[in-house]
Enzyme design. Structure first.
Site, PDB file in Angstrom:
ATOM      1  N   SER A  93      -0.373  -6.740   4.669  1.00  0.00           N
ATOM      2  CA  SER A  93      -0.155  -5.542   3.865  1.00  0.00           C
ATOM      3  C   SER A  93       0.847  -4.629   4.541  1.00  0.00           C
ATOM      4  O   SER A  93       0.766  -4.399   5.742  1.00  0.00           O
ATOM      5  CB  SER A  93      -1.469  -4.772   3.669  1.00  0.00           C
ATOM      6  OG  SER A  93      -1.198  -3.493   3.102  1.00  0.00           O
ATOM      7  N   LYS A  94       1.810  -4.161   3.779  1.00  0.00           N
ATOM      8  CA  LYS A  94       2.624  -3.012   4.204  1.00  0.00           C
ATOM      9  C   LYS A  94       1.706  -1.823   4.035  1.00  0.00           C
ATOM     10  O   LYS A  94       1.449  -1.372   2.926  1.00  0.00           O
ATOM     11  CB  LYS A  94       3.874  -2.890   3.331  1.00  0.00           C
ATOM     12  CG  LYS A  94       4.741  -1.695   3.688  1.00  0.00           C
ATOM     13  CD  LYS A  94       6.070  -1.746   2.958  1.00  0.00           C
ATOM     14  CE  LYS A  94       6.919  -0.540   3.301  1.00  0.00           C
ATOM     15  NZ  LYS A  94       6.331   0.747   2.859  1.00  0.00           N
ATOM     16  N   TYR A  95       1.229  -1.305   5.157  1.00  0.00           N
ATOM     17  CA  TYR A  95      -0.004  -0.518   5.190  1.00  0.00           C
ATOM     18  C   TYR A  95       0.284   0.923   5.571  1.00  0.00           C
ATOM     19  O   TYR A  95       1.120   1.191   6.448  1.00  0.00           O
ATOM     20  CB  TYR A  95      -0.922  -1.175   6.213  1.00  0.00           C
ATOM     21  CG  TYR A  95      -2.291  -0.581   6.382  1.00  0.00           C
ATOM     22  CD1 TYR A  95      -3.281  -0.795   5.431  1.00  0.00           C
ATOM     23  CD2 TYR A  95      -2.601   0.167   7.507  1.00  0.00           C
ATOM     24  CE1 TYR A  95      -4.555  -0.269   5.604  1.00  0.00           C
ATOM     25  CE2 TYR A  95      -3.873   0.697   7.689  1.00  0.00           C
ATOM     26  CZ  TYR A  95      -4.841   0.472   6.731  1.00  0.00           C
ATOM     27  OH  TYR A  95      -6.104   0.986   6.906  1.00  0.00           O
ATOM     28  N   ASP A 107       0.846  -1.207   0.000  1.00  0.00           N
ATOM     29  CA  ASP A 107       0.000   0.000   0.000  1.00  0.00           C
ATOM     30  C   ASP A 107       0.879   1.253   0.000  1.00  0.00           C
ATOM     31  O   ASP A 107       1.170   1.818   1.053  1.00  0.00           O
ATOM     32  CB  ASP A 107      -0.925  -0.078   1.231  1.00  0.00           C
ATOM     33  CG  ASP A 107      -1.552   1.258   1.628  1.00  0.00           C
ATOM     34  OD1 ASP A 107      -1.510   2.227   0.851  1.00  0.00           O
ATOM     35  OD2 ASP A 107      -2.083   1.317   2.753  1.00  0.00           O
TER      36      ASP A 107
END
Lengths: 337, 337, 337, 337
Positions: C179-181, C153
């Protein structure tokens, strides 16, 4: 004070239209100031513009501090502008406000004072839809049938893109006769969509391109440089006119380059968005550096300007003053009257 | 009409703060209307909110039509709000205007009327720099030392990002005690930067997250749903308070979900930017559909709303009304007083 | 080289996930360089991260130069990462490419090499619609059923807002486990919409807030600081875990402040958008200043960095190194194994 | 297959430059497809464009699916284009990739195949600074000295504004001879800043305005409509040329209107930003509806198009086809050869 008047028409919008500031007394950047209008300087500048040969005056826009004057100051300035001009050139005064009813109130008073039109943006609390913007102009026109409207196309101030389908719709409002215009990539398209019912005024530096693209219809421009001395822009107007007739554009192209060069350092890092944050203080610093008139300080809250940007504005003013001087000996016939 | 008052403090900003509209008579969406204020409905709604247990009232913001009231209407509404409230809860009234001097004028009058504070955005003609925005709040605070300031953090309306270094600077202004806040991704950072001198009010649906992130300091929220019936949000306030003590967050989480679900269809396609274009008409359609109060039509120019968006706003209102009803039998002790 | 593997699950995504660079030999900022991978340094750093106690490794994202490696270099790095890690922690490698078919090709090879998953953005020539982005992740999952997917993300890189209805849809893809959020203002909403099927990893500095908002589900974070020395972030992980049990958050809050303070000067003028222009060169300058590893120069065309920004990145690295040192004597049990 | 060649010059960039797609076999919208190139249709279309009188061909841009072809497909298409063209018109092929080294690799191969130039954007993972973009073009030019460069000015795809100071700098690179250009509001300024060393190609519909603004230098345009049938645009080219000589612009103005009218419905709600999301699928739907060639389906992930937008694209194609037919009996001399 008021003059008898009929609604101005698109055919009357020609030549060089000068944007002018509302001169401020020393100390006007303090919120405690109550009567900031430098009336003497206003009168002097108005007279100077007309004597200098401009074809129309636009006042009380962004740099005219429409947003930051008190109502009393605004009223006094409008009255002065109409009185000093005395019908020699048409005048449009800004009556942009936060809503329809206040705009009607101000525009009616401006009309009663004798102004030819209003330079009008859209209320800016909420970004308007096209339908909202169109209805707003319809309402103002209905309420103020004698006032011409110059649509104030400033995308940053009004959070509105002024798209082609907006122009297509407002073109049918008889009062909408012109626009301080900034959508040069859509100019031909907007001229077509509005059936030549709206004289789109590009900025002086872009007038060369407009005049070449549509020589018959593009016959007017706005300028923020007349208040740095009007001789270069009135000369430019005449040179463009001559070029249209001769189809020899060399001198016109050269002057467009000169005017663009003078304008360039006004925009911090070349960015219009960044310029818009400091618009008023930059423009007033430019005028004051040019020295043709004294615009005074900037009214709050827009009086704060980073040092790094001040120098560019001043350089822009000095360049504009130099152009004014260069063309002083070449005064156009209109200006010499 | 005025009450003796001392400057409100950050410690007094707790609980549920209701945003309320300025009720409009039928026909108020016509620019010819002159006296649009539905005073009876205003009084009824104010009384209803207080009886319903809200802790404070925020008025004359965007949906409160700060931008589109005449000054007379605004004055009358402010006077009524202060008079009906009679000190039972603090009231903040919007005095956002196009410049510093007009804001001072309006804020001083609001202060004289007895309002506790102003919900204040930044002048919006030019997007402000951080320095401009900070100076503006300093000037207003200096001019109106008795008025609390609730910084109105609406990025779309004011073309300003309200960054952390803004909060760090306005935190030293004693009048700045709270903010209608919308920067949830920076909440902890902004609380730190402002040394807990500003009570940041998240919207109700985001209050759960804020209360968990910083239970000690996050003790208040704003809500546009109290005017759809206040029982759900006052209950929510109490449930969050209980959760902080018990560290059992299940019911609070559930209610946050309910409130978020009721709010969701207000935003066209989930977009805040699109919502901002139709903010006022959407919010008033929502309230009117909820039926707890009659907000009336929207004042021009913001009265135009696409049909496609109306239904979402109404569904949002019906959901909020259903929540109000659901929690009516579970009135919190505060609300029952 | 490959290991037998089953699809990684959301339950396996816990703790501190280190983002690592692809170390470059001297001269790698010259486009004539052909074999730029510093394999020795890569091996040393991987071993150091695992010994330092990180729970997982994310490679070949933006700072991992996914975009600027040749395929041979990328392959060699992936093989090395899997081999050195040898199953001690899960590893995700970036296989973002310009289209679906190339992503399938790279992801299948990564899977065959033994990587546990891919850290995957969306193709970036055209900004994707939600429907396009969802279908893309479905296609990759169908083509590579054994590979976990960490949705990358990054709104600036991928011109995509990763809205809540995107998460609601990809949550049903079994491969999408994390997720890399970077959407902290929507965290709770996205956790709900995805039915806790996707472990959203906030950056370390934001993990405190996430852990308080949703202590049960928020059990992991990503960090670009482990490569400046892993001791602070692994300690932070354990301190948060302890705080969840004790409900005493003082030390956790303090460490979040320290980590945020170390991170801050990495962002020029506090702007993520500006950071994104120079992301890779800034991050590598930071690591190199920290001195824990040698990331080498930045591969073209992203090797150009204004001097004015370099100092901030280096200061950020020095602060991160100081934190690593501070917490070296306080190694967490996990790290000491 | 390769031809002997010298670097193309700005003087050789004249007339109508057709953008063409990479025709796809049925089923090419499935990521499982491996060999999607419809070579027969490619050959037919190339021959048709040349016979139809276009002056140059631009391939492998956005609608040419530069991003979504496999390398093998791209290679085969480039080879075919060069072979079929056989030097009759210059051809530029897109070699935009994620980094400098891969662009060098592809551009060198294209050069060896005999292409005259590359239509080249900037790597798009990180938005480039002006310095990064300039260095990138310098590096490619240094690595591929025999290849002309057409700068691909697509602000949405490349997250870059292509400002005037960019053009001022790349103008000194001999290989940079032209640009697929989309900054019409800055055209004169960019022509000046680049000292007429870069032929800026406006889209056909904007060529009228460009040709009037700078008749001497604006002698070429790009067109996405030649692949809907080339007769209207080649006729338009000749009409503009005649108008420059006669200074009678009526027919040229009329044709510009026709071409603009045909193009308009391609853009959903008139928005270029929205168009950019679905660019490829919209353009291919347009061509397929026009029926002059069969572009086939769109390769993944860009094959998804909302039904609501399909009809506009098809209408645009039908209008373009009608114009082609209208001007078939008026074939220009060049086209008739």
């Amino acid at each position: 004070m008021a003059k008898a008047k009929s609604l101005i028409t698109v055919d009357e919008i020609v030549g060089a239209w000068a944007i002018m500031p509302t001169p401020a007394k020393p100390g006007s950047d303090d919120w405690r100031s109550e009567d900031t209008l430098d009336l003497d300087e206003a009168e002097r500048a108005i007279e100077g513009l007309i004597k200098g040969g401009v074809n129309g005056i636009l006042a009380l826009g962004t740099l005219g501090e429409c947003a930051t004057l008190t109502w009393d100051e605004k009223y006094k300035f409008m009255a002065t502008l109409v009185e000093v001009t005395a019908g020699r050139v048409p005048v449009f005064v800004g009556t942009t406000a936060l809503n329809t009813r206040e705009t009607v109130r101000q525009t009616r008073i401006a009309s009663d004072l004798g102004a030819d039109g209003t330079m009008l943006g859209v209320p800016m609390w909420c970004a308007p839809s096209v339908a909202t913007a169109v209805q707003y102009f319809k309402d103002i026109a209905e309420a103020c049938p004698d006032m011409g409207i110059c649509v104030y196309d400033n995308k940053e101030a009004f959070k509105f893109d002024f798209p082609t389908n907006f122009w297509a719709q407002v073109a049918s409002i008889p009062q909408v006769v012109t626009s301080k215009y900034s959508s040069m990539d859509r100019l031909l398209q907007d001229i077509n969509a509005s059936h030549q019912q709206i004289r789109f005024l590009p900025i002086d530096a872009a007038y060369y391109g407009a005049a070449r693209m549509h020589p018959e219809f593009c016959t007017a421009f706005w300028t923020n440089s007349a208040v740095c001395g009007p001789n270069a822009v009135t000369r430019f107007r005449d040179v463009i006119k001559a070029a249209k007739e001769s189809n020899d554009w060399a001198e016109a192209n050269n002057m467009a380059g000169e005017i663009g060069h003078a304008l360039a350092p006004l925009f911090p890092n070349g960015s219009f968005k960044e310029f818009s944050i400091y618009n008023i203080a930059l423009e007033k610093a430019r005028m004051n550096a040019a020295g043709w008139m004294n615009a005074g300080p900037t009214r709050p809250p827009y009086h704060i300007l980073p040092d790094a940007y001040l120098e560019g504005a001043q350089e822009s003013g000095r360049r504009a003053a130099a152009l004014h001087k260069k063309y002083s000996s070449l005064k156009s016939p209109a200006a010499a009257e």
